[in-house]
Design a protein around this motif. Structure first.
Motif, mmCIF file in Angstrom:
data_model
loop_
_atom_site.group_PDB
_atom_site.id
_atom_site.type_symbol
_atom_site.label_atom_id
_atom_site.label_comp_id
_atom_site.label_asym_id
_atom_site.label_seq_id
_atom_site.Cartn_x
_atom_site.Cartn_y
_atom_site.Cartn_z
ATOM 1 N N GLU A 1 0.748 -1.167 0.032
ATOM 2 C CA GLU A 1 -0.012 -0.028 0.011
ATOM 3 C C GLU A 1 0.866 1.359 0.255
ATOM 4 O OE1 GLU A 1 -2.620 1.058 3.538
ATOM 5 O OE2 GLU A 1 -4.330 1.027 1.992
ATOM 6 N N ARG A 2 1.669 1.315 0.941
ATOM 7 C CA ARG A 2 2.700 2.575 0.861
ATOM 8 C C ARG A 2 3.589 2.686 -0.447
ATOM 9 N NH1 ARG A 2 5.784 3.242 6.538
ATOM 10 N NH2 ARG A 2 6.298 1.044 6.309
ATOM 11 N N LEU A 3 4.018 1.581 -0.797
ATOM 12 C CA LEU A 3 4.836 1.689 -2.111
ATOM 13 C C LEU A 3 3.811 2.101 -3.419
ATOM 14 C CD1 LEU A 3 7.275 1.287 -3.835
ATOM 15 C CD2 LEU A 3 6.514 -1.165 -3.955
ATOM 16 N N GLU A 4 2.839 1.627 -3.314
ATOM 17 C CA GLU A 4 1.969 1.942 -4.375
ATOM 18 C C GLU A 4 1.641 3.428 -4.279
ATOM 19 O OE1 GLU A 4 -2.704 1.069 -6.276
ATOM 20 O OE2 GLU A 4 -1.968 0.196 -4.553
ATOM 21 N N SER A 5 1.306 4.069 -2.941
ATOM 22 C CA SER A 5 1.082 5.418 -2.894
ATOM 23 C C SER A 5 2.311 6.370 -3.151
ATOM 24 C CB SER A 5 0.676 5.772 -1.228
ATOM 25 O OG SER A 5 0.505 7.004 -1.043
ATOM 26 N N ILE A 6 3.487 5.745 -2.845
ATOM 27 C CA ILE A 6 4.652 6.622 -3.494
ATOM 28 C C ILE A 6 4.819 6.789 -4.776
ATOM 29 C CG2 ILE A 6 7.298 6.563 -3.161
ATOM 30 C CD1 ILE A 6 6.982 5.423 -0.359
ATOM 31 N N LEU A 7 4.626 5.594 -5.537
ATOM 32 C CA LEU A 7 4.864 5.514 -7.024
ATOM 33 C C LEU A 7 3.678 6.414 -7.511
ATOM 34 C CD1 LEU A 7 5.749 1.910 -7.395
ATOM 35 C CD2 LEU A 7 7.178 3.745 -7.384
ATOM 36 N N ILE A 8 2.343 6.433 -7.063
ATOM 37 C CA ILE A 8 1.366 7.296 -7.630
ATOM 38 C C ILE A 8 1.934 8.832 -7.408
ATOM 39 C CG2 ILE A 8 -0.756 8.293 -6.960
ATOM 40 C CD1 ILE A 8 -1.705 5.241 -6.370
ATOM 41 N N THR A 9 2.554 9.001 -6.328
ATOM 42 C CA THR A 9 3.206 10.510 -6.053
ATOM 43 C C THR A 9 4.160 10.727 -7.160
ATOM 44 O OG1 THR A 9 2.512 10.520 -3.652
ATOM 45 C CG2 THR A 9 3.958 12.063 -4.469
ATOM 46 N N GLY A 10 5.126 9.734 -7.365
ATOM 47 C CA GLY A 10 6.255 9.905 -8.377
ATOM 48 C C GLY A 10 5.588 10.141 -9.650
ATOM 49 N N ASN A 11 4.793 9.587 -10.001
ATOM 50 C CA ASN A 11 4.170 9.609 -11.415
ATOM 51 C C ASN A 11 3.514 10.908 -11.619
ATOM 52 O OD1 ASN A 11 5.225 7.130 -12.502
ATOM 53 N ND2 ASN A 11 3.712 5.952 -11.517
#
Length: 520
Positions: free
Chosen positions: A330-340
């Motif tokens: 969940e946290r990794l997905e959130s970070i990658l969403i922010t990065g993108n």
């Protein structure tokens, strides 16, 4: 699962009261509640603006938390996690309270954003009602804020927080015991306008079940059961209430002309008598705005969500299911969403992350940071360059700003502060007490940022060309030096990378008091 997970304590530092729950955790990550305690401390009082925690509120809060710490110790708890919400989040002197609590009780309070608060509440409610495969809407009304969200198949679709909690609305619209119809209508109009866009979003998302959580809603549910002539159970979980019943109860509350009469209403929690008018009207207005005909009560909310989130994070960090990452899905997905969202270079970020984590692991005996610091470094490494979205110039400062103001799952405001400051110092200036964001960190948080930033600077420098010329790294240290052994791709020339890392090694030399060397 490591032995430290046997017993955990979660504390909800709310605006109207403080709650402690102690749980026993089984090897598969499930938990059973061993003890609960509530302290009726109102941190959220002061003209409805919550700008300042009073001396009395701080004193009572510290006293309650010292008591919680003692109870946790008596229960042989392995660790305590405390989360603060609206009243502390908004207070200008929150740092005074947080520091005083830590100094006198040893409890470190995490101040969470409204968005993160919503997510934790959702985790708790989902577990109590087994909503992982349901399409739901949810409302939680606290003392300072109310959270609204929608979810589908266990995934949040929308979540937000509004400053319309029961204490806040009481101070704004119902400062006296007697209530008139004009006050009621003014309060309803304000709430309708505040939540309009969120209500439309949740209705558009759709839901098959609507959930209500926390004290205000549980009190209203108890009053409905009393009105029905039913016995009020100790656990209200799963009880279904119709909106028309909330209408009737709300009218009964309004007709009771003073606190004493409201306190005696069947099913009422007497300690809520002075804020129940605002709480009932707020919830009633939300139900109509969302066109909810009935709702189900969840006995789990924030504090249970804290436990679930904590356990999930630790399981993720101790598993090998996500190769190369320890943030959890969940946290990794959130970070990658922010990065993108900010058009980051995922290839560069991922490579810098790989290098930084390798250095972190190799230096573990030297830096001796808490386990969760590894996840902060991981997040900072992946997002260190997102500031380019605003401007190349001073992009490290922009990265800090974007991270501090991003809605990322699974991170508290304190944690986002450490992650943001770590990215801020991946280049240029070393941390300085004159820098405002850095100045706001606690002593322990500054230590974490200093050590993580020193690692990130080296890792980022070793991919200066963004070509992953240095594809791996080995680190060793003694009492005088830290030596990095660089593994180079084929016949590539790493001179630019080594030159860049040499320029950035100063912070690590300061932090660890050792000379830095590079070999290849």
């Amino acid at each position: 699962m490591p032995s430290k997970f046997k017993r955990l304590a979660a504390i909800d530092v709310g605006s109207n009261s403080l709650h402690l729950v102690i749980a026993k955790v089984s090897p598969d990550g499930k938990f059973s509640v061993l003890d609960k305690m509530k302290a009726p401390v109102r941190l959220g009082e002061g003209g409805g603006k919550f700008l300042h925690l009073s001396d009395d509120a701080i004193s009572e809060g510290v006293k309650a938390l010292k008591s919680f710490a003692k109870i946790a110790k008596e229960n042989n708890v392995d660790a305590i996690r405390a989360v603060a919400t609206s009243a502390v989040r908004e207070a200008e002197n929150k740092d005074v309270f947080v520091e005083k609590v830590f100094n006198e009780s040893g409890i470190n309070i995490e101040v969470v954003s409204g968005y993160e608060e919503s997510r934790l509440i959702f985790l708790g409610a989902s577990k109590s009602l087994e909503l992982e495969k349901s399409k739901i809407g949810l409302c939680d009304i606290g003392g300072g804020s109310a959270e609204l969200l929608s979810a589908n198949n266990g995934e949040l679709a929308f979540a937000t927080s509004f400053k319309i909690g029961a204490i806040r609305m009481s101070e704004k619209y119902f400062p006296n015991e007697d209530v008139n119809q004009l006050q009621v209508e003014d309060c309803k109009e304000f709430i309708r306008n505040e939540i309009f866009l969120a209500a439309e979003t949740i209705k558009n998302n759709g839901f098959k079940k609507f959930v209500g959580t926390s004290g205000t809603i549980q009190t209203l549910a108890s009053m409905v059961l009393a009105m029905r002539g039913e016995k009020i159970p100790d656990n209200l979980n799963g009880v279904t209430i119709k909106r028309k019943e909330i209408d009737e109860i709300t009218e009964n509350i309004i007709q009771a002309k003073n606190f004493s009469k409201r306190a005696k209403l069947p099913g009422m929690d007497p300690k809520r008598a002075d804020i129940i008018v605002a709480g009932a009207i707020t919830f009633q207005t939300i139900l109509y705005s969302l066109d909810v005909k009935e709702f189900v009560v969840s006995n789990y909310a924030l504090r249970e969500g804290i436990l679930i989130d904590w356990i999930d994070k630790q399981i993720s960090e101790s598993s090998d299911e996500i190769a190369g990452y320890h943030l959890g899905n969940e946290r990794l997905e959130s970070i990658l969403i922010t990065g993108n969202k900010y058009q980051f270079s995922e290839i560069h970020g991922t490579h810098v992350c790989k290098m930084a984590l390798k250095i972190y692991d190799d230096l573990f005996e030297l830096h001796n940071l808490p386990q969760e610091a590894r996840a902060y470094l991981e997040a900072a490494s992946l997002l260190h360059d997102i500031g380019y979205f605003i401007s190349k110039s001073s992009h490290h400062k922009h990265s800090l700003y974007l991270i501090r103001h991003s809605k990322m799952y699974g991170f508290t405001e304190n944690e986002l502060g450490m992650i943001g400051n770590t990215t801020r110092y991946h280049r240029k200036s070393h941390p300085k007490i004159t820098h405002n964001d850095y100045q706001g960190l606690s002593i322990k948080e500054k230590e974490i940022v200093n050590k993580l930033a020193s690692i990130l600077r080296i890792a980022e420098g070793l991919d200066r060309s963004h070509k992953q010329i240095v594809n791996d790294i080995g680190t060793k240290f003694d009492k005088d030096s830290i030596t990095f052994n660089l593994k180079i791709n084929n016949d590539e020339d790493p001179q630019l990378e080594v030159w860049s890392a040499e320029r950035k090694k100063g912070l690590m030399e300061e932090v660890y008091e050792r000379n830095i060397k590079f070999e290849f």
